[in-house]
Design a protein around this motif. Sequence first.
Motif, PDB file in Angstrom:
ATOM      1  N   VAL A 208       0.840  -1.205   0.000  1.00  0.00           N
ATOM      2  CA  VAL A 208       0.000   0.000   0.000  1.00  0.00           C
ATOM      3  C   VAL A 208       0.872   1.251   0.000  1.00  0.00           C
ATOM      4  O   VAL A 208       0.616   2.216  -0.744  1.00  0.00           O
ATOM      5  CB  VAL A 208      -0.949   0.000   1.217  1.00  0.00           C
ATOM      6  N   TYR A 209       1.921   1.244   0.810  1.00  0.00           N
ATOM      7  CA  TYR A 209       2.834   2.392   0.887  1.00  0.00           C
ATOM      8  C   TYR A 209       3.496   2.656  -0.465  1.00  0.00           C
ATOM      9  O   TYR A 209       3.548   3.802  -0.943  1.00  0.00           O
ATOM     10  CB  TYR A 209       3.890   2.123   1.956  1.00  0.00           C
ATOM     11  N   PHE A 211       2.463   1.589  -3.444  1.00  0.00           N
ATOM     12  CA  PHE A 211       1.443   1.968  -4.417  1.00  0.00           C
ATOM     13  C   PHE A 211       1.115   3.454  -4.318  1.00  0.00           C
ATOM     14  O   PHE A 211       0.974   4.140  -5.348  1.00  0.00           O
ATOM     15  CB  PHE A 211       0.177   1.133  -4.210  1.00  0.00           C
ATOM     16  N   CYS A 212       1.000   3.963  -3.110  1.00  0.00           N
ATOM     17  CA  CYS A 212       0.706   5.387  -2.914  1.00  0.00           C
ATOM     18  C   CYS A 212       1.836   6.262  -3.448  1.00  0.00           C
ATOM     19  O   CYS A 212       1.591   7.374  -3.941  1.00  0.00           O
ATOM     20  CB  CYS A 212       0.458   5.676  -1.434  1.00  0.00           C
ATOM     21  N   ARG A 213       3.058   5.775  -3.359  1.00  0.00           N
ATOM     22  CA  ARG A 213       4.199   6.531  -3.889  1.00  0.00           C
ATOM     23  C   ARG A 213       4.237   6.525  -5.411  1.00  0.00           C
ATOM     24  O   ARG A 213       4.747   7.455  -6.034  1.00  0.00           O
ATOM     25  CB  ARG A 213       5.518   5.948  -3.346  1.00  0.00           C
ATOM     26  N   ILE A 215       1.503   6.021  -7.513  1.00  0.00           N
ATOM     27  CA  ILE A 215       0.199   6.222  -8.146  1.00  0.00           C
ATOM     28  C   ILE A 215       0.223   7.331  -9.204  1.00  0.00           C
ATOM     29  O   ILE A 215      -0.497   7.286 -10.191  1.00  0.00           O
ATOM     30  CB  ILE A 215      -0.874   6.520  -7.073  1.00  0.00           C
ATOM     31  N   THR A 216       1.081   8.324  -8.999  1.00  0.00           N
ATOM     32  CA  THR A 216       1.137   9.440  -9.957  1.00  0.00           C
ATOM     33  C   THR A 216       1.776   9.040 -11.285  1.00  0.00           C
ATOM     34  O   THR A 216       1.667   9.778 -12.264  1.00  0.00           O
ATOM     35  CB  THR A 216       1.922  10.617  -9.358  1.00  0.00           C
ATOM     36  N   SER A 222      -3.902   8.826 -11.554  1.00  0.00           N
ATOM     37  CA  SER A 222      -3.594  10.208 -11.205  1.00  0.00           C
ATOM     38  C   SER A 222      -4.817  11.099 -11.394  1.00  0.00           C
ATOM     39  O   SER A 222      -5.127  11.944 -10.547  1.00  0.00           O
ATOM     40  CB  SER A 222      -2.432  10.708 -12.068  1.00  0.00           C
ATOM     41  N   SER A 225      -7.362  10.256  -8.682  1.00  0.00           N
ATOM     42  CA  SER A 225      -6.961  10.845  -7.415  1.00  0.00           C
ATOM     43  C   SER A 225      -7.271  12.327  -7.369  1.00  0.00           C
ATOM     44  O   SER A 225      -7.727  12.865  -6.354  1.00  0.00           O
ATOM     45  CB  SER A 225      -5.450  10.603  -7.185  1.00  0.00           C
ATOM     46  N   LYS A 229      -9.836  14.237  -4.728  1.00  0.00           N
ATOM     47  CA  LYS A 229      -9.399  15.344  -3.895  1.00  0.00           C
ATOM     48  C   LYS A 229     -10.167  16.622  -4.212  1.00  0.00           C
ATOM     49  O   LYS A 229     -10.384  17.475  -3.343  1.00  0.00           O
ATOM     50  CB  LYS A 229      -7.890  15.584  -4.087  1.00  0.00           C
TER      51      LYS A 229
END
Length: 232
Positions: A208-209, A211-213, A215-216, A222, A225, A229
Amino acid sequence: IAIGFLTKWYTVLLLPVFLSYEFTRSRKINWPMILVFVVTCLAIILPTILSGGLRAMLVPYVSQLSRGLDQPSLLYLLDKLSRREFGLDIINVYTSTAFLLLQFSIVPLALTSRIESIGRVVGWSLLSVLVFIIFARINSPQWILWVRPLLILLDGGRLFVSGIILLDLLTYLQYPVLYTFHAYKDSYHGLFLIVFTARLALLTAFAVYIFCRLITDNAAFSRLSSRVKGPV
């Protein structure tokens, strides 16, 4: 990668990552890389096919795919919980197929992402391997050898390094310590499953960590996301 693939399947997960990296750099598909991979595979398996036929080549793969839940896994834990709480057996062709597809779910994401640096190559490679392990129907202690080198290469800070050390300790505690005790005495089975669950949760947290890094890197995620937001 081709040589590794015919030894351990997981290395094939790295090929889409490197192809995406090369495409991002040159804006074209690296056909020579694909050709070298295919030719290397053929060169290795050709003697087996010529001497024993296609069936001989498929023996180890059929054996692996036909293995049951002989080790703890996420599917094993879900089935155990489902049996205890609802009296349902969820092990069937549909769940097995779904978990098999989930094992390779990062491949299409990697192929559709802009991987612009070696650091991102490491990240995507690690994410692919982690997801493959998390959704596998079986479990093997040797899998720490798949992820640990990539974890070390990823710069994640002190907490991340502490997680790597904890993963080492949990893996060693699971195998061979508790696994050996469990083989001689069933009373250790519960503790064995607790340690495995903690290890699986840690691998999931890593996934998960990472993937969050990353994702962009993927345009679709992107945009999604950004919509979630909303405007800043």
